[in-house]
Design a protein around this motif. Structure first.
Motif, PDB file in Angstrom:
ATOM      1  N   HIS A 174      -0.318 -23.890   1.521  1.00  0.00           N
ATOM      2  CA  HIS A 174       0.151 -22.829   2.405  1.00  0.00           C
ATOM      3  C   HIS A 174       0.008 -21.509   1.673  1.00  0.00           C
ATOM      4  O   HIS A 174      -0.063 -21.467   0.445  1.00  0.00           O
ATOM      5  CB  HIS A 174       1.617 -23.049   2.807  1.00  0.00           C
ATOM      6  N   TRP A 175      -0.017 -20.409   2.446  1.00  0.00           N
ATOM      7  CA  TRP A 175      -0.096 -19.092   1.816  1.00  0.00           C
ATOM      8  C   TRP A 175       1.257 -18.623   1.271  1.00  0.00           C
ATOM      9  O   TRP A 175       1.322 -17.732   0.421  1.00  0.00           O
ATOM     10  CB  TRP A 175      -0.646 -18.049   2.796  1.00  0.00           C
ATOM     11  N   ASP A 176       2.348 -19.212   1.752  1.00  0.00           N
ATOM     12  CA  ASP A 176       3.689 -18.841   1.297  1.00  0.00           C
ATOM     13  C   ASP A 176       4.139 -19.845   0.239  1.00  0.00           C
ATOM     14  O   ASP A 176       4.289 -21.030   0.532  1.00  0.00           O
ATOM     15  CB  ASP A 176       4.658 -18.849   2.479  1.00  0.00           C
ATOM     16  N   PRO A 177       4.358 -19.417  -1.008  1.00  0.00           N
ATOM     17  CA  PRO A 177       4.656 -20.366  -2.086  1.00  0.00           C
ATOM     18  C   PRO A 177       6.098 -20.844  -2.130  1.00  0.00           C
ATOM     19  O   PRO A 177       6.429 -21.701  -2.954  1.00  0.00           O
ATOM     20  CB  PRO A 177       4.338 -19.546  -3.344  1.00  0.00           C
ATOM     21  N   ARG A 178       6.972 -20.344  -1.271  1.00  0.00           N
ATOM     22  CA  ARG A 178       8.397 -20.639  -1.423  1.00  0.00           C
ATOM     23  C   ARG A 178       8.726 -22.101  -1.270  1.00  0.00           C
ATOM     24  O   ARG A 178       9.621 -22.618  -1.951  1.00  0.00           O
ATOM     25  CB  ARG A 178       9.216 -19.797  -0.436  1.00  0.00           C
ATOM     26  N   GLU A 179       8.013 -22.799  -0.390  1.00  0.00           N
ATOM     27  CA  GLU A 179       8.324 -24.204  -0.146  1.00  0.00           C
ATOM     28  C   GLU A 179       7.491 -25.147  -1.013  1.00  0.00           C
ATOM     29  O   GLU A 179       7.605 -26.363  -0.879  1.00  0.00           O
ATOM     30  CB  GLU A 179       8.109 -24.536   1.331  1.00  0.00           C
ATOM     31  N   GLU A 180       6.666 -24.564  -1.880  1.00  0.00           N
ATOM     32  CA  GLU A 180       5.810 -25.397  -2.726  1.00  0.00           C
ATOM     33  C   GLU A 180       6.452 -25.589  -4.099  1.00  0.00           C
ATOM     34  O   GLU A 180       7.283 -24.782  -4.528  1.00  0.00           O
ATOM     35  CB  GLU A 180       4.428 -24.759  -2.860  1.00  0.00           C
ATOM     36  N   ASN A 181       6.005 -26.609  -4.789  1.00  0.00           N
ATOM     37  CA  ASN A 181       6.620 -26.976  -6.061  1.00  0.00           C
ATOM     38  C   ASN A 181       5.923 -26.279  -7.234  1.00  0.00           C
ATOM     39  O   ASN A 181       5.343 -26.913  -8.114  1.00  0.00           O
ATOM     40  CB  ASN A 181       6.578 -28.499  -6.232  1.00  0.00           C
ATOM     41  N   TYR A 182       5.987 -24.944  -7.229  1.00  0.00           N
ATOM     42  CA  TYR A 182       5.418 -24.166  -8.326  1.00  0.00           C
ATOM     43  C   TYR A 182       6.547 -23.668  -9.216  1.00  0.00           C
ATOM     44  O   TYR A 182       7.519 -23.090  -8.733  1.00  0.00           O
ATOM     45  CB  TYR A 182       4.646 -22.950  -7.803  1.00  0.00           C
ATOM     46  N   ALA A 183       6.397 -23.844 -10.507  1.00  0.00           N
ATOM     47  CA  ALA A 183       7.417 -23.357 -11.437  1.00  0.00           C
ATOM     48  C   ALA A 183       7.395 -21.850 -11.565  1.00  0.00           C
ATOM     49  O   ALA A 183       8.417 -21.221 -11.838  1.00  0.00           O
ATOM     50  CB  ALA A 183       7.217 -23.998 -12.806  1.00  0.00           C
ATOM     51  N   HIS A 184       6.198 -21.240 -11.373  1.00  0.00           N
ATOM     52  CA  HIS A 184       6.048 -19.803 -11.534  1.00  0.00           C
ATOM     53  C   HIS A 184       5.247 -19.226 -10.368  1.00  0.00           C
ATOM     54  O   HIS A 184       4.256 -19.815  -9.940  1.00  0.00           O
ATOM     55  CB  HIS A 184       5.338 -19.475 -12.852  1.00  0.00           C
TER      56      HIS A 184
END
Length: 268
Positions: free
Chosen positions: A155-165
């Motif tokens: 997705h273009w919105d990183p808020r719901e993705e599991n990225y540490a940074h």
């Protein structure tokens, strides 16, 4: 009585902000204007791809490279080959060799389905192996003829993705129509890096000088200052059509804007 608290954030200049000038031109401008360092966009300019050349510029100007922007844009699809993970690995290696602390990457395009599968896991593994912060940037949907298309996976919105940074780009929030202040709150400690720019909400990614669009650039900086944000603030604005004089004035204005609003008034 209030006191002014200034966070440890450096204000750096993205080499993309001086395009079509070279990386050398970016170092020269950053030095003359008083920036704290640079973010190097890996581009067709050979200097942007080679640690030896970058280290000579670092030594000559006394300015650090704070971050490397991987060549994950549409226009850099053939820089360092076409294999996307090679681009990330080369960017991490370059960052290590020049002493940068962050690698900025875009999420996969929707047609890069194999790359997108396990993207978050691949980023996390590379962070663990290298000790490098790989900050995935917020993007935006593509719009044409009144229709919206999901251009990025997952997705273009990183808020719901599991990225540490995460890298928060304020031109992209304008294009996406998202609330930048809400994103700061939602990301919390995952917010590692800020691309300072502005936008009017056009379907184009405008990258205006902060204060010239509709984004709460001042409020975002003040919020981060109040939170003692320790990441870097990188000015990433478009000056491609500017004269040399106007480009310098715009980049000086962007730096002054960042310095002014990266000071939070707190209670003594």
């Amino acid at each position: 009585m209030g006191v002014v608290a200034v966070p440890d954030s450096r204000v750096a200049l993205s080499t993309s902000s001086v395009y079509p000038l070279s990386v050398v031109g970016a170092f020269d401008l950053a030095d003359r204007l008083g920036y704290d360092g640079l973010e190097v966009m890996v581009w067709t300019d050979p200097v942007s791809q080679e640690s030896g050349a970058l280290n000579r510029l670092i030594d000559h100007y006394g300015l650090p490279v704070v971050s490397i922007h991987a060549p994950t844009l549409l226009l850099t699809q053939r820089v360092w080959g076409t294999e996307p993970w090679d681009k990330i690995d080369n960017s991490v290696r370059l960052a290590q060799e020049v002493g940068a602390e962050v690698v900025v990457v875009h999420p996969p395009f929707r047609w890069q389905k194999e790359y997108a599968t396990g993207f978050a896991e691949g980023i996390a593994q590379r962070e663990a192996d290298s000790g490098m912060a790989i900050a995935v940037e917020n993007m935006f949907p593509w719009r044409a003829r009144g229709r919206e298309m999901l251009a990025y996976l997952p997705h273009w919105d990183p808020r719901e993705e599991n990225y540490a940074h995460v890298t928060l780009d304020l031109s992209h929030t304008a294009t996406a129509g998202t609330d930048a202040l809400e994103m700061v709150d939602d990301l919390g400690e995952r917010l590692r890096h800020l691309h300072l720019a502005d936008g009017l909400g056009s379907f184009k990614d405008e990258h205006l000088v902060p204060g010239r669009g509709g984004q709460p650039c001042a409020e975002v900086l003040e919020k981060l200052a109040a939170q003692r944000f320790a990441g870097d603030v990188v000015v990433e604005v478009g000056t491609r059509k500017q004269t040399d004089e106007d480009r310098e004035l715009d980049l000086a204005e962007a730096l002054a804007f960042a310095r002014l609003h990266l000071a939070a008034i707190g209670k003594s």
